[in-house]
Design a protein around this motif. Structure first.
Motif, PDB file in Angstrom:
ATOM      1  N   THR A 109      -2.247  -4.888  17.835  1.00 49.88           N
ATOM      2  CA  THR A 109      -2.845  -4.358  16.460  1.00 49.88           C
ATOM      3  C   THR A 109      -1.464  -3.739  15.508  1.00 49.88           C
ATOM      4  O   THR A 109      -1.387  -4.580  14.429  1.00 49.88           O
ATOM      5  N   VAL A 110      -0.708  -3.210  16.027  1.00 48.86           N
ATOM      6  CA  VAL A 110       0.606  -2.853  15.321  1.00 48.86           C
ATOM      7  C   VAL A 110       1.370  -4.145  15.016  1.00 48.86           C
ATOM      8  O   VAL A 110       1.614  -4.363  13.667  1.00 48.86           O
ATOM      9  N   LEU A 111       1.364  -5.257  15.883  1.00 48.88           N
ATOM     10  CA  LEU A 111       2.104  -6.587  15.648  1.00 48.88           C
ATOM     11  C   LEU A 111       1.573  -7.198  14.442  1.00 48.88           C
ATOM     12  O   LEU A 111       1.901  -7.905  13.408  1.00 48.88           O
ATOM     13  N   GLY A 112       0.102  -7.155  14.374  1.00 53.45           N
ATOM     14  CA  GLY A 112      -0.689  -7.679  13.392  1.00 53.45           C
ATOM     15  C   GLY A 112      -0.492  -7.260  12.172  1.00 53.45           C
ATOM     16  O   GLY A 112      -0.498  -7.778  11.048  1.00 53.45           O
ATOM     17  N   ILE A 113      -0.301  -5.907  12.104  1.00 52.72           N
ATOM     18  CA  ILE A 113      -0.175  -4.960  10.890  1.00 52.72           C
ATOM     19  C   ILE A 113       1.175  -5.682  10.122  1.00 52.72           C
ATOM     20  O   ILE A 113       1.531  -5.607   8.937  1.00 52.72           O
ATOM     21  N   ILE A 114       2.113  -5.650  11.103  1.00 55.66           N
ATOM     22  CA  ILE A 114       3.510  -6.071  10.772  1.00 55.66           C
ATOM     23  C   ILE A 114       3.647  -7.176  10.083  1.00 55.66           C
ATOM     24  O   ILE A 114       4.190  -7.483   9.079  1.00 55.66           O
ATOM     25  N   TYR A 115       2.841  -8.270  10.931  1.00 55.12           N
ATOM     26  CA  TYR A 115       2.863  -9.486  10.373  1.00 55.12           C
ATOM     27  C   TYR A 115       2.251  -9.590   8.834  1.00 55.12           C
ATOM     28  O   TYR A 115       2.765 -10.467   8.072  1.00 55.12           O
ATOM     29  N   GLN A 116       1.124  -9.012   8.836  1.00 53.57           N
ATOM     30  CA  GLN A 116       0.622  -8.875   7.743  1.00 53.57           C
ATOM     31  C   GLN A 116       1.442  -8.411   6.252  1.00 53.57           C
ATOM     32  O   GLN A 116       1.512  -8.910   5.342  1.00 53.57           O
ATOM     33  N   ASN A 117       2.256  -7.404   6.712  1.00 48.30           N
ATOM     34  CA  ASN A 117       3.008  -6.758   5.617  1.00 48.30           C
ATOM     35  C   ASN A 117       4.187  -7.987   5.253  1.00 48.30           C
ATOM     36  O   ASN A 117       4.477  -7.839   4.310  1.00 48.30           O
ATOM     37  N   ILE A 118       4.624  -8.521   6.340  1.00 53.58           N
ATOM     38  CA  ILE A 118       5.654  -9.429   6.035  1.00 53.58           C
ATOM     39  C   ILE A 118       5.246 -10.821   5.381  1.00 53.58           C
ATOM     40  O   ILE A 118       5.973 -11.038   4.434  1.00 53.58           O
ATOM     41  N   THR A 119       4.092 -11.172   5.645  1.00 51.08           N
ATOM     42  CA  THR A 119       3.458 -12.259   4.770  1.00 51.08           C
ATOM     43  C   THR A 119       2.949 -12.113   3.609  1.00 51.08           C
ATOM     44  O   THR A 119       2.966 -12.889   2.806  1.00 51.08           O
ATOM     45  N   THR A 120       2.941 -10.597   3.131  1.00 50.49           N
ATOM     46  CA  THR A 120       2.584 -10.390   1.689  1.00 50.49           C
ATOM     47  C   THR A 120       3.506  -9.783   0.849  1.00 50.49           C
ATOM     48  O   THR A 120       3.398  -9.313  -0.199  1.00 50.49           O
ATOM     49  N   MET A 121       4.855  -9.916   1.521  1.00 48.49           N
ATOM     50  CA  MET A 121       5.929  -9.437   0.879  1.00 48.49           C
ATOM     51  C   MET A 121       6.218 -10.205  -0.485  1.00 48.49           C
ATOM     52  O   MET A 121       6.198 -11.617  -0.311  1.00 48.49           O
ATOM     53  N   ASP A 122       6.844  -9.658  -1.612  1.00 49.48           N
ATOM     54  CA  ASP A 122       7.236 -10.555  -2.383  1.00 49.48           C
ATOM     55  C   ASP A 122       8.700 -10.967  -2.397  1.00 49.48           C
ATOM     56  O   ASP A 122       9.305 -10.117  -1.928  1.00 49.48           O
TER      57      ASP A 122
END
Length: 122
Positions: A109-122
């Motif tokens: 779950t935590v890694l999924g959140i981190i992945y989403q944060n990384i992929t939506t970075m500008d």
């Protein structure tokens, strides 16, 4: 993690990924591999050269278009994939040693959140 995988399997993670792609398809254009892997053409060529030297893949030019190169996995490459699958399972078991199922689920779950944060970075 990638270094551990390479030590256990004697193949880089990128080359393993190339072999997996080739194992799923009969023949692939070298340019398609570049697009799927999202690495430059020179890097793909270097990886394929090493795999070809180890007799894990074969490459041949398209007779209709000399600029295109087809890549195909060899029987030796298929054997490497099988061995890597076994080693991959053993490595993952070592990674998760002492971690229970609830902890694994939380980690995912935590890694999924981190992945989403990384992929939506500008």
């Amino acid at each position: 993690m990638t270094q551990c995988f390479e030590r256990k399997t004697d193949i880089s993670l990128t080359r393993y990924e190339i072999l997996q792609i080739l194992a799923k398809k009969e023949r692939v254009l070298q340019g398609e591999l570049q697009k799927v892997l999202k690495i430059d053409q020179g890097a793909v060529t270097r990886h394929l050269k090493i795999l070809e030297e180890k007799h894990y893949v074969t490459r041949e030019r398209n007779p209709q278009n000399n600029r295109e190169v087809y890549v195909q996995i060899s029987p030796a490459g298929q054997a490497i994939i099988q061995g890597c699958q076994t080693n991959k399972k053993a490595v993952l078991e070592q990674f998760y040693q002492g971690i229970n199922d609830a902890q694994k689920a939380e980690l995912i779950t935590v890694l999924g959140i981190i992945y989403q944060n990384i992929t939506t970075m500008d």
